[in-house]
Design an enzyme around this catalytic site. Structure first.
Site, PDB file in Angstrom:
ATOM      1  N   SER A 133       0.865  -1.170   0.000  1.00  0.00           N
ATOM      2  CA  SER A 133       0.000   0.000   0.000  1.00  0.00           C
ATOM      3  C   SER A 133       0.909   1.229   0.000  1.00  0.00           C
ATOM      4  O   SER A 133       1.843   1.306  -0.801  1.00  0.00           O
ATOM      5  CB  SER A 133      -0.937  -0.031   1.216  1.00  0.00           C
ATOM      6  OG  SER A 133      -1.807   1.080   1.220  1.00  0.00           O
ATOM      7  N   TYR A 147      -6.066   7.756  -6.103  1.00  0.00           N
ATOM      8  CA  TYR A 147      -5.065   6.811  -5.588  1.00  0.00           C
ATOM      9  C   TYR A 147      -5.418   6.456  -4.147  1.00  0.00           C
ATOM     10  O   TYR A 147      -5.385   5.283  -3.756  1.00  0.00           O
ATOM     11  CB  TYR A 147      -3.684   7.459  -5.686  1.00  0.00           C
ATOM     12  CG  TYR A 147      -2.533   6.533  -5.359  1.00  0.00           C
ATOM     13  CD1 TYR A 147      -2.226   5.459  -6.184  1.00  0.00           C
ATOM     14  CD2 TYR A 147      -1.736   6.755  -4.243  1.00  0.00           C
ATOM     15  CE1 TYR A 147      -1.163   4.625  -5.903  1.00  0.00           C
ATOM     16  CE2 TYR A 147      -0.665   5.933  -3.952  1.00  0.00           C
ATOM     17  CZ  TYR A 147      -0.379   4.863  -4.780  1.00  0.00           C
ATOM     18  OH  TYR A 147       0.674   4.036  -4.501  1.00  0.00           O
ATOM     19  N   LYS A 151      -6.266   2.843  -2.305  1.00  0.00           N
ATOM     20  CA  LYS A 151      -5.425   2.337  -1.226  1.00  0.00           C
ATOM     21  C   LYS A 151      -6.174   2.239   0.099  1.00  0.00           C
ATOM     22  O   LYS A 151      -5.986   1.278   0.853  1.00  0.00           O
ATOM     23  CB  LYS A 151      -4.175   3.213  -1.077  1.00  0.00           C
ATOM     24  CG  LYS A 151      -3.207   3.102  -2.256  1.00  0.00           C
ATOM     25  CD  LYS A 151      -2.717   1.682  -2.460  1.00  0.00           C
ATOM     26  CE  LYS A 151      -1.628   1.588  -3.522  1.00  0.00           C
ATOM     27  NZ  LYS A 151      -1.148   0.202  -3.731  1.00  0.00           N
TER      28      LYS A 151
END
Length: 279
Positions: A133, A147, A151
């Site tokens: 991650s 993004y 994550k």
């Protein structure tokens, strides 16, 4: 000798891990979209390197390639979900295609690989999963909204999965590297800039990246080594923060979130039915 399955091995952490593990005598099932990128390692390490083409966004392909790797190598001790894609844009700037790709790769792609591996790991009665991650899996920065969505999503999925699979002898650790010069930053996809965001935090971060002011304080080789050391140690923490920026940024985010959460205690309890006795 430990056997590893790693996605996204053409560059960055995936390539560094593959090189490090082969150099010390382990076996690696390396997957990537362009298998020719590992031709040099195949020539050097022979049958200790098993290479396959894999686009993690294709669920059917993920299940097939994972099954082929287990069939070819027997037991696989560690599965590393490393493949990733990033888009650098304010939330209003990114295209629908970019949004789909970041979610399909970082969230759904990682889920596909984990789901494909679990039946095999359960059958052999042991195994480790390392989900790569980022600090951005628990904190946020302007221009990385999509993004972060991917994550934060995969971290929530992995927290749940870790509890479900522990009884089968399978450990899962979320690895959170900080800003590191792996080439990922230069490979970030971008979108057409909206001038309306120039005077906002999004514009400030954009200028910092363009000017080189955005710090990359971490050593990619040391991060790869820390991941290997974790497996060798036998420890299975849920999260492994790597980098001073990761540690400090996540800690600051958690402290701020807890303070904000505590500030809402009275209103939270105000909606409880009168029949419930406060504990």
């Amino acid at each position: 000798m430990t056997t590893w399955f790693i996605t996204g091995t053409s560059s960055g952490f995936g390539r560094l891990l593959t090189e490090r593990l082969l150099d010390r005598g382990d076996r690696v099932a390396a997957t990537l979209r362009r298998p020719e990128a590992l031709a040099d390692l195949s020539a050097k390490y022979g049958d200790r390197l098993w290479v396959a083409r894999l686009d993690v966004t294709d669920a059917e392909q993920a299940h097939r390639v994972v099954a082929e790797a287990f069939a070819a190598l027997g037991a696989i001790d560690v599965v590393v979900n490393n493949a990733g894609y990033g888009v650098f844009a304010a939330v209003e700037e990114a295209s629908d295609e970019q949004i789909r790709r970041v979610i399909d790769t970082n969230l759904l792609g990682s889920i596909h690989v984990i789901r494909a591996a679990l039946p095999h790991l359960r059958a052999q009665g042991h195994g480790r999963i390392l989900q790569v991650s980022t600090a951005g899996g628990q904190t946020t920065y302007p221009n990385f909204g999509y993004y972060h969505a991917s994550k934060w999503g995969i971290e929530g999925f992995c927290e749940t999965a870790a509890r479900e699979i522990a009884p089968f002898g399978i450990g899962l650790t979320i690895v959170e590297p900080g800003a590191t010069p792996t080439g990922f930053g230069t490979a970030l996809d971008t979108a057409e800039i909206m001038p309306e965001y120039d005077g906002t935090p999004a514009g400030g971060v954009r200028r910092a990246l363009a000017s080189g002011e955005f710090r990359l304080p971490n050593d990619a080789g040391k991060i790869a080594a820390a991941m290997v050391d974790l497996v060798d140690s036998g420890r299975t923490p849920l999260r492994l923060p790597l980098g001073s920026d990761t540690y400090e940024d996540i800690r600051a985010s958690l402290v701020a979130r807890l303070a904000e959460h505590d500030a809402q205690r009275d209103v939270a309890y105000s909606v409880v039915t009168d029949s419930v006795v406060e504990g």
